[in-house]
Structures are given as structure tokens and as C-alpha cells.
Design a protein around this motif. Structure first.
Motif, mmCIF file in Angstrom:
data_model
loop_
_atom_site.group_PDB
_atom_site.id
_atom_site.type_symbol
_atom_site.label_atom_id
_atom_site.label_comp_id
_atom_site.label_asym_id
_atom_site.label_seq_id
_atom_site.Cartn_x
_atom_site.Cartn_y
_atom_site.Cartn_z
ATOM 1 N N LEU A 77 0.840 -1.203 0.000
ATOM 2 C CA LEU A 77 0.000 0.000 0.000
ATOM 3 C C LEU A 77 0.871 1.248 0.000
ATOM 4 N N ALA A 78 1.955 1.227 0.760
ATOM 5 C CA ALA A 78 2.871 2.364 0.780
ATOM 6 C C ALA A 78 3.553 2.544 -0.570
ATOM 7 N N VAL A 79 3.941 1.449 -1.224
ATOM 8 C CA VAL A 79 4.579 1.537 -2.546
ATOM 9 C C VAL A 79 3.605 2.126 -3.566
ATOM 10 N N VAL A 80 2.351 1.654 -3.549
ATOM 11 C CA VAL A 80 1.349 2.198 -4.471
ATOM 12 C C VAL A 80 1.137 3.692 -4.181
ATOM 13 N N ALA A 81 1.059 4.068 -2.916
ATOM 14 C CA ALA A 81 0.855 5.480 -2.565
ATOM 15 C C ALA A 81 2.026 6.345 -3.014
ATOM 16 N N VAL A 82 3.245 5.845 -2.873
ATOM 17 C CA VAL A 82 4.414 6.612 -3.317
ATOM 18 C C VAL A 82 4.403 6.753 -4.834
ATOM 19 N N ARG A 83 4.010 5.698 -5.536
ATOM 20 C CA ARG A 83 3.924 5.793 -7.004
ATOM 21 C C ARG A 83 2.874 6.815 -7.430
ATOM 22 N N TRP A 84 1.853 7.005 -6.618
ATOM 23 C CA TRP A 84 0.781 7.945 -6.943
ATOM 24 C C TRP A 84 1.020 9.328 -6.369
ATOM 25 N N GLY A 85 2.191 9.567 -5.767
ATOM 26 C CA GLY A 85 2.541 10.921 -5.377
ATOM 27 C C GLY A 85 2.763 11.160 -3.905
ATOM 28 N N SER A 86 2.491 10.218 -3.055
ATOM 29 C CA SER A 86 2.694 10.425 -1.623
ATOM 30 C C SER A 86 4.184 10.466 -1.312
ATOM 31 N N ARG A 87 4.554 11.167 -0.266
ATOM 32 C CA ARG A 87 5.965 11.243 0.109
ATOM 33 C C ARG A 87 6.141 10.942 1.588
ATOM 34 N N TRP A 88 6.399 11.931 2.414
ATOM 35 C CA TRP A 88 6.767 11.714 3.807
ATOM 36 C C TRP A 88 5.599 11.292 4.686
ATOM 37 N N GLY A 89 4.407 11.638 4.315
ATOM 38 C CA GLY A 89 3.253 11.283 5.137
ATOM 39 C C GLY A 89 3.019 9.786 5.230
ATOM 40 N N ILE A 90 3.540 9.043 4.290
ATOM 41 C CA ILE A 90 3.337 7.596 4.294
ATOM 42 C C ILE A 90 4.078 6.942 5.453
ATOM 43 N N LEU A 91 5.017 7.654 6.065
ATOM 44 C CA LEU A 91 5.700 7.124 7.248
ATOM 45 C C LEU A 91 4.728 6.935 8.412
ATOM 46 N N LEU A 92 3.613 7.659 8.396
ATOM 47 C CA LEU A 92 2.578 7.458 9.414
ATOM 48 C C LEU A 92 1.986 6.060 9.327
ATOM 49 N N LEU A 93 2.109 5.429 8.182
ATOM 50 C CA LEU A 93 1.626 4.065 8.000
ATOM 51 C C LEU A 93 2.729 3.044 8.222
ATOM 52 N N LEU A 94 3.917 3.327 7.708
ATOM 53 C CA LEU A 94 4.989 2.338 7.770
ATOM 54 C C LEU A 94 5.550 2.130 9.161
ATOM 55 N N GLY A 95 5.600 3.165 9.970
ATOM 56 C CA GLY A 95 6.123 3.017 11.326
ATOM 57 C C GLY A 95 5.349 1.988 12.134
ATOM 58 N N PRO A 96 4.042 2.176 12.306
ATOM 59 C CA PRO A 96 3.265 1.172 13.047
ATOM 60 C C PRO A 96 3.219 -0.190 12.346
ATOM 61 N N ALA A 97 3.256 -0.196 11.028
ATOM 62 C CA ALA A 97 3.199 -1.475 10.307
ATOM 63 C C ALA A 97 4.410 -2.333 10.605
ATOM 64 N N LEU A 98 5.555 -1.711 10.719
ATOM 65 C CA LEU A 98 6.767 -2.482 10.997
ATOM 66 C C LEU A 98 6.802 -2.998 12.436
ATOM 67 N N LEU A 99 6.014 -2.410 13.307
ATOM 68 C CA LEU A 99 5.935 -2.918 14.677
ATOM 69 C C LEU A 99 5.096 -4.195 14.767
ATOM 70 N N LEU A 100 4.238 -4.429 13.780
ATOM 71 C CA LEU A 100 3.409 -5.634 13.793
ATOM 72 C C LEU A 100 4.238 -6.898 13.601
ATOM 73 N N VAL A 101 5.340 -6.810 12.877
ATOM 74 C CA VAL A 101 6.145 -8.001 12.576
ATOM 75 C C VAL A 101 6.756 -8.605 13.840
ATOM 76 N N PRO A 102 7.539 -7.857 14.633
ATOM 77 C CA PRO A 102 8.085 -8.498 15.836
ATOM 78 C C PRO A 102 7.006 -8.914 16.834
ATOM 79 N N MET A 103 5.943 -8.131 16.914
ATOM 80 C CA MET A 103 4.860 -8.485 17.821
ATOM 81 C C MET A 103 4.202 -9.797 17.388
ATOM 82 N N GLY A 104 3.968 -9.942 16.098
ATOM 83 C CA GLY A 104 3.362 -11.161 15.586
ATOM 84 C C GLY A 104 4.261 -12.375 15.725
ATOM 85 N N LEU A 105 5.547 -12.190 15.450
ATOM 86 C CA LEU A 105 6.469 -13.322 15.582
ATOM 87 C C LEU A 105 6.614 -13.759 17.036
#
Length: 170
Positions: A77-105
Motif C-alpha cells: 500500500l505504501a509503494v502504491v501510494a508513493v507511485r501515486w505521489g505520496s511522500r513523507w506522510g506515508i511514514l505514518l503508515l509504515l512506522g506502526p506497520a513495521l511494529l506488527l512483525v516483531p509483535m506477531g512473531l
């Protein structure tokens, strides 16, 4: 300040108009947060100890993998958003998303309840077949939809640049 009569209005100036990118970022972040919250709540309910009943190893694995694999559609979703023009605001999504991985594992690595007959294999290891669990299907479906959107976006941009380069050759 009034414009002279022979000067065109600023909106009628030739050239590309600036694209507003905040709607793309807002939509991507909102969709990503909704998906993250849904996965988190469903995984928590699936592996919760309701009325004294402890979760089995299978439920822990399924809930943990649902959280860990939720990062795949969120990154797409972040890659698609960046391709469509999003820039720094997408970090609001990626930060919490990357926390799901260690929590899930960590959640998937927790053992089941060995004191109950409800869990036949409280120490079983994770297997590849666990990636097809019921809780993971919406995430995989969203991944397929985002891969199709990404492919369409790449194809359209290639066609647009191919058409533009053909015009320059003539």
C-alpha cells in the motif's frame, strides 16, 4: 492586485498544474490503519483467554502470523501510494506497520496450553501450511489487489512514457 487585460489568468497558464498529494497519503494511511486495527483486534480475539479457556498453539500461531504478515499488504500500500505521489506522510503508515512483525512473531512463538486436552500439540513448530490460515486470507486478498494496482500503475506509466518518447522521436 488586478492583472493587466492582456495577461492570462494564473489558472490558464500553460504547463503542468501542481498535483495535490495529500488525498493519496490520507487515503493510504487511513486504509492502512483500518486494516492494521482490524488484524490486531481479530488476532487478539482469536488468541484471547475467554472464560478461563486458554488459547491453543494453533490459535497462537495463526494470530501471530496474521500480525506478522500484515506488513506485506501495508508495505505494498505504501509503494502504491508513493507511485501515486505520496511522500513523507506515508511514514505514518509504515512506522506502526513495521511494529506488527516483531509483535506477531513473538505471539506466534508462544506455546499453547499444555494443561488441557484441547491442545494436542502445545509445542509444535510453525509450518508453511500455517500461512493459509483463516485469519490470514483477508491480508493475502488485499496483497493480490494491491499487486494488481501496482501492475496497472507501472503499465500506465510505461505506456505514458513510451508515448511521450515516441512523440519526441518524430
Amino acid at each position: 492586485m488586478p492583472l493587466p487585460a492582456d495577461q492570462p489568468l494564473p489558472s490558464a497558464q500553460p504547463g503542468p498544474s501542481p498535483r495535490r498529494t495529500w488525498p493519496v497519503t490520507a487515503a493510504a494511511v487511513l486504509l492502512g490503519w483500518c486494516f492494521s486495527a482490524w488484524v490486531l483486534f481479530v488476532a487478539a480475539i482469536n488468541a484471547a483467554a475467554f472464560f478461563g479457556e486458554q488459547p491453543t498453539r494453533d490459535e497462537n500461531i495463526e494470530s501471530g502470523l496474521a500480525l506478522a504478515t500484515a506488513a506485506v499488504p501495508l508495505v505494498l500500500l505504501a509503494v502504491v501510494a508513493v507511485r501515486w505521489g505520496s511522500r513523507w506522510g506515508i511514514l505514518l503508515l509504515l512506522g506502526p506497520a513495521l511494529l506488527l512483525v516483531p509483535m506477531g512473531l513473538e505471539w506466534a512463538g508462544s506455546a499453547g496450553n499444555a494443561d488441557t486436552t484441547r491442545d494436542p500439540a502445545p509445542q509444535r513448530p510453525m509450518a508453511w501450511s500455517d500461512l493459509g490460515g483463516e485469519l490470514l486470507r483477508p491480508g493475502w486478498a488485499l496483497t493480490v489487489v494491491l499487486l494488481v494496482l501496482l501492475a496497472v500503475s507501472v503499465a500506465r506509466s510505461r505506456r505514458a512514457t513510451g508515448t511521450a518518447s515516441d512523440r519526441h522521436r518524430q
